[in-house]
Design a protein around this motif. Structure first.
Motif, PDB file in Angstrom:
ATOM      1  N   PHE D  24      -1.001  -0.222  -4.588  1.00 56.97           N
ATOM      2  CA  PHE D  24      -1.426  -1.223  -3.607  1.00 56.97           C
ATOM      3  C   PHE D  24      -0.179  -1.909  -3.047  1.00 56.97           C
ATOM      4  CE2 PHE D  24      -4.817  -1.418  -6.961  1.00 56.97           C
ATOM      5  CZ  PHE D  24      -5.771  -0.705  -6.253  1.00 56.97           C
ATOM      6  N   PHE D  25      -0.257  -2.283  -1.770  1.00 59.36           N
ATOM      7  CA  PHE D  25       0.892  -2.953  -1.167  1.00 59.36           C
ATOM      8  C   PHE D  25       0.490  -4.229  -0.438  1.00 59.36           C
ATOM      9  CE2 PHE D  25       2.325   1.413  -1.574  1.00 59.36           C
ATOM     10  CZ  PHE D  25       3.596   1.243  -2.102  1.00 59.36           C
ATOM     11  N   ALA D  26       1.455  -5.118  -0.347  1.00 58.75           N
ATOM     12  CA  ALA D  26       1.395  -6.311   0.520  1.00 58.75           C
ATOM     13  C   ALA D  26       0.205  -7.196   0.152  1.00 58.75           C
ATOM     14  CB  ALA D  26       1.396  -5.894   1.980  1.00 58.75           C
ATOM     15  N   SER D  27      -0.569  -7.658   1.141  1.00 55.67           N
ATOM     16  CA  SER D  27      -1.667  -8.587   0.849  1.00 55.67           C
ATOM     17  C   SER D  27      -2.700  -7.941  -0.075  1.00 55.67           C
ATOM     18  CB  SER D  27      -2.342  -9.044   2.147  1.00 55.67           C
ATOM     19  OG  SER D  27      -2.779  -7.933   2.894  1.00 55.67           O
ATOM     20  N   LYS D  29      -2.095  -5.870  -2.491  1.00 59.73           N
ATOM     21  CA  LYS D  29      -1.530  -5.975  -3.835  1.00 59.73           C
ATOM     22  C   LYS D  29      -1.825  -7.356  -4.413  1.00 59.73           C
ATOM     23  CE  LYS D  29       3.012  -6.258  -4.142  1.00 59.73           C
ATOM     24  NZ  LYS D  29       4.388  -5.723  -4.060  1.00 59.73           N
ATOM     25  N   GLU D  30      -1.662  -8.389  -3.591  1.00 59.28           N
ATOM     26  CA  GLU D  30      -1.939  -9.749  -4.074  1.00 59.28           C
ATOM     27  C   GLU D  30      -3.428  -9.934  -4.360  1.00 59.28           C
ATOM     28  OE1 GLU D  30      -0.274 -12.609  -1.373  1.00 59.28           O
ATOM     29  OE2 GLU D  30       1.773 -12.184  -2.034  1.00 59.28           O
ATOM     30  N   PHE D  88      -3.201   0.216   1.597  1.00 59.58           N
ATOM     31  CA  PHE D  88      -2.420  -0.913   2.114  1.00 59.58           C
ATOM     32  C   PHE D  88      -2.974  -1.411   3.443  1.00 59.58           C
ATOM     33  CE2 PHE D  88       0.061   3.104   2.645  1.00 59.58           C
ATOM     34  CZ  PHE D  88       0.048   3.231   4.017  1.00 59.58           C
ATOM     35  N   VAL D  91       0.329  -1.976   8.981  1.00 65.70           N
ATOM     36  CA  VAL D  91       1.765  -2.142   8.792  1.00 65.70           C
ATOM     37  C   VAL D  91       2.319  -3.101   9.846  1.00 65.70           C
ATOM     38  CG1 VAL D  91       1.918   0.128   7.748  1.00 65.70           C
ATOM     39  CG2 VAL D  91       2.386  -0.125  10.197  1.00 65.70           C
ATOM     40  N   THR D  92       3.376  -3.815   9.469  1.00 69.37           N
ATOM     41  CA  THR D  92       3.913  -4.864  10.350  1.00 69.37           C
ATOM     42  C   THR D  92       5.439  -4.887  10.341  1.00 69.37           C
ATOM     43  OG1 THR D  92       3.707  -6.471   8.546  1.00 69.37           O
ATOM     44  CG2 THR D  92       1.874  -6.333  10.078  1.00 69.37           C
TER      45      THR D  92
END
Lengths: 149, 94, 149, 94
Positions: D24-27, D29-30, D88, D91-92
């Protein structure tokens, strides 16, 4: 905004770095999100022939006026923070930079579009003329610029 | 050079005359044999008239660009005493 | 072709100048007619809020693969001489460069189009994510990139 | 973290199982509370099945992107033993 038409060779990336550091960033601290640049360089070939050197003639006074008008038009059409334009005149050798256009803005769309537009307007309207030195002491005037779109 | 200078000294028009500065650039300068001249011409004249006077009667080549006082225009623009009239081939900078 | 994804701050104009001098020009002496570049820089504002800092997360491995694919696609679509792409990750402060794309070609059309295309493809496909540090210790993830066309 | 790790240890499928690596990535993941896990899952499974297993049954948010072995795909792609399945948000970068 800075506009230079000059005989002396120049280093475009150094010019961009210096102008950004000394003028653009201090004028708009934290506001610059995008910079688009174009550098045109003298090739050693054109239309199938080897080119040994080039003379860039211009119309002193009108060239600067027309370039200024092109930059003003771009500033009216896009929201820009700053523009640097530098164009060589006089005697050039292959691999020397001819022209630099650098555009700074908050967002990338404006920088990309204005940079390309300025280059195309310069190519079609600014009074510069290229004469190529070919082998054996021959020379020829470049008759027209290639299409940019 | 000499052909160019000769032409400019013979006003083709009668009546009151005016003076305009003519400039040639690039291949046109080479073809004309000079980079320009001061032309005396009749009071009512267009850029095309100035060309004829300065070129000694040569036809204006079709792709030649015209600027009066450093602004693009066309050959039909009327010129005024003291104007600078420039003729040049398509531009090839950048 | 050089592709860098790195935590360390970098100087984009120096990178372009060095890469051009050491790699592009020696590889294609006299053949380079055009260079188009884009530099994206961290602003101190976004969506009406002041931004104190930024964390750039990425997907190690996939990020580089996707960037490589984007460059390969551009190389298949346009006749290019070389490309340099550099993207920051990790902790950034306002005014620091985030991304550099530099494209060299014989003619300007290719450099302009490929440079912009690579940036837009990167923005829409490369797995990077921005988290903004706002006032008072708050943070927020940037939800989507602005339109580039 | 613990919720995430708990989920991955309960295979939901009967029969032969396989192991996939989840990221998981980024938000996301949180929200998930962990950056990924190793999931044991039934032999015939899609990326969506892997998500369900790894998330403990949460619905896959509509804008989540899916990559299998670092290639973009969609949630219906079947996965194979040893695959790396990443989820995820948009992307940004740049």
């Amino acid at each position: 905004m800075r506009l230079v038409v000059d005989k002396a060779p120049f280093s475009p990336w150094e010019s961009v770095a210096r102008y950004e550091r000394e003028v653009v960033t201090p004028s708009f601290p934290g506001k610059v999100g995008a910079a688009a640049t174009f550098v045109g360089t003298m090739r050693d070939f054109n239309e199938g022939d080897e080119v040994r050197g080039m003379t860039l003639e211009h119309y002193p006074g009108m060239t600067e006026r027309e370039l200024q008008r092109i930059l003003d038009e771009a500033g009216g059409r896009w929201t820009l923070l700053d523009v640097l334009l530098h164009h060589r005149v006089g005697e050039l050798s292959p691999q020397e930079p001819i022209v630099l256009v650098a555009v700074w803005s908050a967002h990338r769309k404006e920088a990309f579009e204005a940079c390309r537009h300025i280059m195309e307007a310069l190519k079609s309207r600014a009074p510069f003329w290229k004469k190529e030195q070919l082998d054996g002491g021959h020379h020829r005037w470049v008759e027209k610029n290639s299409d940019g779109y | 050079m000499i052909g160019c200078s000769d032409a400019v000294r013979k006003p083709l028009f009668e009546g009151n005359s005016m003076t305009v500065k003519v400039k040639f650039f690039a291949s046109l300068k080479e073809q004309m044999g000079c980079d320009g001249a001061t032309v005396e011409i009749g009071e009512v004249a267009t850029a095309a008239d100035v060309w004829l006077q300065a070129s000694g009667g040569k036809a204006l080549p079709p792709n030649v660009l015209v600027a009066v006082n450093m602004e693009y225009t066309d050959q039909n623009q009327t010129v005024t005493n003291g104007d600078e009239v420039a003729f040049f081939p398509p531009v090839t900078g950048g």
